[in-house]
Design an enzyme around this catalytic site. Structure first.
Site, mmCIF file in Angstrom:
data_model
loop_
_atom_site.group_PDB
_atom_site.id
_atom_site.type_symbol
_atom_site.label_atom_id
_atom_site.label_comp_id
_atom_site.label_asym_id
_atom_site.label_seq_id
_atom_site.Cartn_x
_atom_site.Cartn_y
_atom_site.Cartn_z
ATOM 1 C CE LYS A 169 -2.711 3.040 2.780
ATOM 2 N NZ LYS A 169 -3.317 3.156 4.074
ATOM 3 N N GLY B 151 -7.860 8.934 10.323
ATOM 4 C CA GLY B 151 -8.366 9.281 11.618
ATOM 5 C C GLY B 151 -9.306 10.116 12.024
ATOM 6 C CB ALA C 85 -8.671 7.687 5.444
ATOM 7 N N GLY C 86 -11.186 7.630 7.148
ATOM 8 C CA GLY C 86 -12.646 8.289 7.411
ATOM 9 C C GLY C 86 -13.651 7.638 8.040
ATOM 10 C CG ASN D 183 -5.239 1.377 12.168
ATOM 11 O OD1 ASN D 183 -5.657 1.363 13.232
ATOM 12 N ND2 ASN D 183 -4.149 1.750 11.967
ATOM 13 C CB THR D 184 -8.603 5.527 13.662
ATOM 14 O OG1 THR D 184 -7.448 5.882 13.135
ATOM 15 C CG2 THR D 184 -8.631 6.339 14.835
#
Lengths: 256, 72
Positions: free
Chosen positions: A99, A160, A186-187, A208-209
């Protein structure tokens, strides 16, 4: 009915990719990954801590033989740094599927698309299969596809931030024009955000976050698993048309 | 008096003393690091695992040893 997710000619069952950052411990990371059902996890490349060699290793908790490691270039702000990182990752264990993310700004962690496109081109020529973190700009994602990206990974919102997919129209446009998988990266903040990304027709979601920073990361990981499955099934089922007025669900004839 | 058998290298950004003339495999053994879990760069060049034994470290060499950690 089987619904296989294919990236660079490799088949995966789960359309959820999870990151392994921000967890309290490797044990929690491993439990969250397991609960998420993900087949692919992103990992970062960093210096070995020479002074404290007894530190546990990620590889001791997540076996790269049973789960696909997707080395990333998080924290790289130039093509040079990103290429160095991925070449090292390949040397570590022969990883070709990677990635790429080349950031442009510390506050927004927004991708630098000029460096990103340049890096993709080099990596593809070196034999890497490159999944690319990018802006939700259909012109940029088309360029990435043209230079050989094996998956397009537009942001739903800043890394994040947990704000959910901000520009649904663009994500949909990108999905419609792309021949390679489109993965919202993301997001995502909660389960419904992941479902929305999948309902737009995306092939997968990277989270992830939203999992790592949940009060109960393991439970959130499981919730994301179902959110992605639900969104995918809803997309494939084809949603009803929207109407501005009511349409009764029970027959109106033979009322008593 | 300087000990002639000791050479200073840069290891992951910090000064580190090695016995002059050791190879990369010997450095990893000393650090108790398994080579299948890391990648190594010496003076900016990635070293393939099968070449560790032939790579003799010299004074001033810049060695970077990296591994996979959690990341998004």
């Amino acid at each position: 009915m089987e619904d296989i997710f294919t990236i660079a000619n490799k088949n995966f069952n789960s359309r959820l990719i999870v990151g392994t950052g921000k967890y309290k411990s490797f044990e929690e990371t491993a439990n969250a990954v397991k609960a998420s059902g993900a087949d692919i996890v992103t990992v970062a490349v960093r210096r070995v801590n020479i002074l404290d060699k007894d530190q546990p290793l990620l590889m001791d908790y997540l076996d790269p033989k049973s789960i696909t490691y997707l080395p990333n270039t998080a924290g790289c702000y130039s093509s040079k740094e990103a290429l160095r990182t991925l070449r090292l990752a390949r040397e570590m264990g022969g990883w070709r599927l990677v990635k790429l993310e080349v950031l442009g700004d510390k506050k927004t962690l927004y991708p630098n698309m000029i460096e990103t496109i340049k890096s993709t081109e080099v990596l593809v020529k070196e034999g890497f299969e490159v999944m690319v973190y990018c802006t939700d700009d259909p012109i940029m994602t088309k360029k990435l596809e043209d230079v050989g990206a094996c998956a397009i990974m537009p942001l739903g919102a800043p890394i994040g931030s947990g704000l959910g997919v901000q520009n649904k129209i663009n994500i949909k446009l990108i999905k419609e024009q792309s021949a390679v998988p489109v993965i919202v990266d993301a997001g995502v903040g909660t389960a419904s955000d992941a479902t929305i990304a999948m309902e737009l027709g995306c092939d997968g979601v990277l989270i992830n976050t939203a999992i790592a920073e949940a009060k109960d990361p393991i439970l959130m990981a499981e919730s994301m698993k179902y959110a992605v499955i639900a969104g995918r099934k809803a997309f494939k089922a084809g949603r009803m048309k929207k109407r501005n007025y009511a349409s009764a669900s029970s027959p109106e004839e033979n009322l008593i | 008096m300087n000990n002639l058998n000791v050479a200073k290298i840069q290891l992951n950004g910090s000064p580190y003393e090695i016995n002059d003339g050791i190879n990369l495999n010997e450095l990893l053994n000393r650090l108790k690091i398994q080579k299948n879990k890391v990648a190594i760069e010496v003076n900016g060049e990635i070293v393939e695992k099968n070449k560790y034994v032939n790579l003799i470290l010299c004074k001033g060499d810049k060695v970077e040893i990296v591994q996979f950690i959690g990341g998004g």
